[in-house]
Write an enzyme that holds these catalytic residues in place. Sequence first.
Site, PDB file in Angstrom:
ATOM      1  N   LYS A  82     -19.190  46.475-157.754  1.00 14.85           N
ATOM      2  CA  LYS A  82     -19.258  46.906-159.151  1.00 14.85           C
ATOM      3  C   LYS A  82     -19.415  48.419-159.235  1.00 14.85           C
ATOM      4  O   LYS A  82     -20.215  49.011-158.495  1.00 14.85           O
ATOM      5  CB  LYS A  82     -20.442  46.198-159.822  1.00 14.85           C
ATOM      6  CG  LYS A  82     -20.622  46.492-161.295  1.00 14.85           C
ATOM      7  CD  LYS A  82     -21.783  45.669-161.853  1.00 14.85           C
ATOM      8  CE  LYS A  82     -22.030  45.914-163.319  1.00 14.85           C
ATOM      9  NZ  LYS A  82     -23.128  45.074-163.855  1.00 14.85           N
ATOM     10  N   SER A 158     -22.162  42.303-167.489  1.00 16.81           N
ATOM     11  CA  SER A 158     -21.340  43.485-167.342  1.00 16.81           C
ATOM     12  C   SER A 158     -20.614  43.540-165.986  1.00 16.81           C
ATOM     13  O   SER A 158     -19.825  44.442-165.746  1.00 16.81           O
ATOM     14  CB  SER A 158     -22.224  44.732-167.474  1.00 16.81           C
ATOM     15  OG  SER A 158     -23.196  44.768-166.416  1.00 16.81           O
ATOM     16  N   SER A 182     -26.048  39.826-166.402  1.00 20.31           N
ATOM     17  CA  SER A 182     -24.749  40.381-166.050  1.00 20.31           C
ATOM     18  C   SER A 182     -24.161  39.929-164.719  1.00 20.31           C
ATOM     19  O   SER A 182     -23.029  40.294-164.395  1.00 20.31           O
ATOM     20  CB  SER A 182     -24.814  41.908-166.079  1.00 20.31           C
ATOM     21  OG  SER A 182     -25.045  42.359-167.386  1.00 20.31           O
TER      22      SER A 182
END
Length: 476
Positions: A82, A158, A182
Amino acid sequence: MTEIPETPQTLTDAAAALRDGAVTSVRLTEAAIARADLADAEVGTYLARFDEYALERAELADAELARGEDRGPLHGIPFGVKDILAMAEGPTTAQSLILDRTWGAGKDAPVVARLKAAGAVITGKTTTMEFACGMPDDTKPFPVPRNPWDTATWPGGSSSGTGSGVAAGMFLAGLGTDTGGSIRIPAAFCGVSGLMPTFGRVPKSGCVPLGYSLDHIGPLARSAQDCASVLEVLAGPHASDPDCVDAPFTAPELGGDLTGMRVGVVREHHFPADGDPALASTFDAAVTVLTGLGAEVVEVSLPLWSEMITADMITMGCEALAYHRGDLSGRWNDYFVGTRAMLATGATVSGADYVQAQRVRRVAQDAIAKLFRTVDVAVMPTAAAGAPAFDSLAGPDGVPDVGALFSTIFTPYWDSLGNPVLAVPMGFTAAGLPLSLQVAGPAFGEAALLRTGAAFQLVTDWHLREPSLVSAPVAA
């Protein structure tokens, strides 16, 4: 159309195939790259791809394994990271125009360094929501991550790109972060497994912060067994993170027998009137599977439910504003509209409110510890419905309606507590979108969650289903 080499679906199977000579790391990486070539323009998994670097690392992994240098089950496995985690091979953007591009330059976050030391092949940096707290926004020069099951829907945030990338086969596992859900939300919406470890078990330094006392780093992968292998590499203390404790993790032997395990079933607050019609029957079927595996099932309620959700939102808003206050006042228009809306909530909270939220968190932590003295794990839905359509996310004023969204997502409670939670697929809606089961446990009780999830996945195949976008064609 691009041909995709046939390779194992799970990290666990790929690791076994590497060692018996059925596949090479180069082949795994070529398949991952081929799937990205096929689908990434439509799905928006990557902010940066490291194809050449990944193939070099794959060649090195094959050479090391050939001469008997085995770094463990992640050796030679394609991974996504990420893009709020520092990695020396490329800039960290947090999917924002705001973050200084020299932030973390030339450095690896401890979790990234541990992946590299374990021989993982990192294929690129994956999309997120801006600073891990915004919402999808096509007004800035970044890809909008989409759900491979239906690109008109959100993959969840996210850790959007990590979830979509695992589902689309662009890597076999990836790193996400979880402050309000997330890791588990994209795992749920994309039909894969995601583990939020206990707060403090995995170092969070080298990660662009959202909520200092809430942030967790953990894996998304196909299976619970895969997540166990990744956690073993990630866990353990690091001097750069004062919140990280000396709690390494050894992946246990995971089988299909839950005899002697006491499972708490949570229904209260998790079946709203606007939930998907398939949710109740799908959840009941999952509980029946656990019972069939030998678990003793009892109904339980979660203490201080609404208080912990409120505490998560207050804490996140305040701690995020503390990080962004200078940039927010000087570069307001450079932030995404959804990010501005979320960060601005921190300014509406008093210091007394923030302190009170922390006091209530401690009371709830004590209460949940008492619950887990009566059950080994607790199970509940991750969300009340499948992935929402993009056109349903914004409110009438164009600002994302986060409150409405989180009325059907059941993740923030656990971030306030810091307990570990595993999300695993448990079925589909009538529209063909994944539904997900959460398995929560006591602090540092990841072994019990993973045991439950792995047993469930030995007798179900929801986690192995692939979206048609990338399930064909396959080269023999």
